[in-house]
Write a protein that holds these residues in place. Structure first.
Motif: not given
Length: 111
Positions: A26-32
């Motif tokens: 799981v990666d988290f994008m810049s907006d969470g």
């Protein structure tokens, strides 16, 4: 390298641990927002194998198997699940009275 079967007659201690490796990340994008990726299609597990209360003969045969097959692929059916993998790292042994315990790590794919 060849493929060999784990010897019969040895039962894992119920204290042995199975660590199942996730096939996703799981990666988290810049907006969470989380984004899930598939890393591999096969399931892998690391088994912290522990064999307790072995006689001297059982211990000797198990250690010979470990030493002779350290570089081979080992097939093994544990609790009705088929695995194919390798012994990784070192092994250890302890003694309690006249009986032995042997421990090692087995990294395998569920087949």
């Amino acid at each position: 390298m060849s493929t060999v079967a784990f010897p019969t007659g040895y039962n894992l201690s119920r204290a042995s641990q199975f660590r199942f490796h996730s096939s996703t990340a799981v990666d988290f994008m810049s907006d969470g927002t989380p984004r899930q990726r598939t890393l591999r299609s096969n399931a892998y597990v690391t088994v912290s194998c522990l064999f307790e209360y072995l006689t001297s003969t059982e211990r000797g045969l198990l250690l010979i198997f470990i030493l002779l097959n350290a570089g081979n692929t080992i097939t093994w059916t544990i609790d009705g699940i088929n695995y194919s993998g390798v012994i990784v790292g070192d092994y250890s042994e302890t003694m309690t009275g006249p009986l032995y315990s042997v421990a090692f790590e087995y990294y395998a794919q569920i087949v």
